[in-house]
Design an enzyme around this catalytic site. Structure first.
Site, PDB file in Angstrom:
ATOM      1  CG  PHE A  25      -1.834   1.161   1.344  1.00 19.25           C
ATOM      2  CD1 PHE A  25      -3.093   1.129   0.768  1.00 19.25           C
ATOM      3  CD2 PHE A  25      -1.452   2.309   2.021  1.00 19.25           C
ATOM      4  CE1 PHE A  25      -3.955   2.212   0.864  1.00 19.25           C
ATOM      5  CE2 PHE A  25      -2.302   3.401   2.116  1.00 19.25           C
ATOM      6  CZ  PHE A  25      -3.556   3.343   1.533  1.00 19.25           C
ATOM      7  CG  HIS A 111      -6.238  -3.648   8.396  1.00 17.79           C
ATOM      8  ND1 HIS A 111      -4.919  -3.468   8.026  1.00 17.79           N
ATOM      9  CD2 HIS A 111      -6.337  -3.148   9.654  1.00 17.79           C
ATOM     10  CE1 HIS A 111      -4.251  -2.897   9.014  1.00 17.79           C
ATOM     11  NE2 HIS A 111      -5.100  -2.689  10.012  1.00 17.79           N
ATOM     12  CB  CYS A 122     -28.802  -5.815   7.650  1.00 25.37           C
ATOM     13  SG  CYS A 122     -28.518  -6.383   5.950  1.00 25.37           S
ATOM     14  CB  ILE A 228       8.458 -13.481   2.916  1.00 31.36           C
ATOM     15  CG1 ILE A 228       8.506 -12.166   3.693  1.00 31.36           C
ATOM     16  CG2 ILE A 228       7.564 -14.489   3.646  1.00 31.36           C
ATOM     17  CD1 ILE A 228       7.201 -11.415   3.696  1.00 31.36           C
TER      18      ILE A 228
END
EC number: 2.3.1.286
Length: 237
Positions: A25, A111, A122, A228
């Site tokens: 982001f 998030h 609703c 990663i």
């Protein structure tokens, strides 16, 4: 270190999904940074803001439609499968942890989730394919089919209250773990970033895997600055 842990809390941020082709982001070239974020208050107040939010949403969906779980996602799924990691706490909204094989109750989404919509009145779930078909025909997002309320992606926007149940579950897992494993988070977005700090203060060991340094590296038991996927590939069977 993981082999010695009784309960491992997983925690992921945008970095685990950049390896799936979804930009962070906050990256300078991120599509999200090219437009001023639409606040929750403005979304509620302005029909034009809602139209703009949905236009952006569908454009992003088209751009990253081919994204698939990364080695990091699959590595976390393998850790959950061992029974040592009850769930993964994530800041991400892309649903890639679920695509990697985790059940919905094994992913704690701080998030929210951008793969479906919910009625703000609703809470009824609506699938995005239907919302988009209506939007493409009418030029406006449809109202809730149950109550006529405003539909929004099931994500947390700027100025929107954090979801109580995921926050409660994340707090409970953090308090019970003896190893807190972070992957792909800059650890600067609060209140989410408070969880690894709390785990460390509560006596858990803290491991951080991120390409760039984070504010908590100095107190972590181990901080690895690397891709990663290269780190988590060892957990794949």
């Amino acid at each position: 270190m993981i082999q010695d842990a009784r309960v491992v809390a997983g925690f992921t941020g945008a970095g685990i999904s950049t390896e799936s082709g979804i930009p962070d982001f906050r990256s300078p070239d991120s599509p999200w940074m090219r437009h001023k974020p639409i606040s929750f208050a403005l979304f509620l107040q302005s029909p034009e803001a809602r139209r703009d939010a949905w236009r952006r949403k569908f454009a992003m969906d088209d751009l990253y439609r081919g994204a698939r779980p990364s080695t990091g996602h699959r590595g976390f799924a393998s850790l959950v499968a061992t029974g040592r990691m009850p769930a993964v706490i994530t800041q991400n909204i892309d649903g890639l942890h679920q695509e990697s094989g985790l059940a919905p109750d094994q992913v704690i989404e701080l998030h929210g989730n951008g793969t479906y919509a919910k009625c703000l009145a609703c809470g009824t779930r609506h699938e995005l394919d239907w919302v988009r078909r209506c939007f493409d025909v009418d030029g406006d997002p449809p109202d809730c089919r149950s109550c006529g309320g405003i539909l929004k992606t099931a994500t947390i926007s700027f100025g929107q209250t954090m979801p109580e149940e995921p926050m409660r579950r994340a707090q409970k897992l953090t308090a019970s773990c003896d190893l807190f494993l972070v992957a792909g988070s800059s650890l600067v977005v609060y209140p989410a970033a408070a969880f690894p700090a709390f785990a460390k203060e509560n006596g858990a060991r803290l491991v951080i895997v991120n390409r760039e340094p984070t504010p908590l590296d100095r107190v972590a038991d181990l901080a690895i600055h690397a891709e990663i996927g290269s780190v988590f590939s060892v957990f794949l069977s």
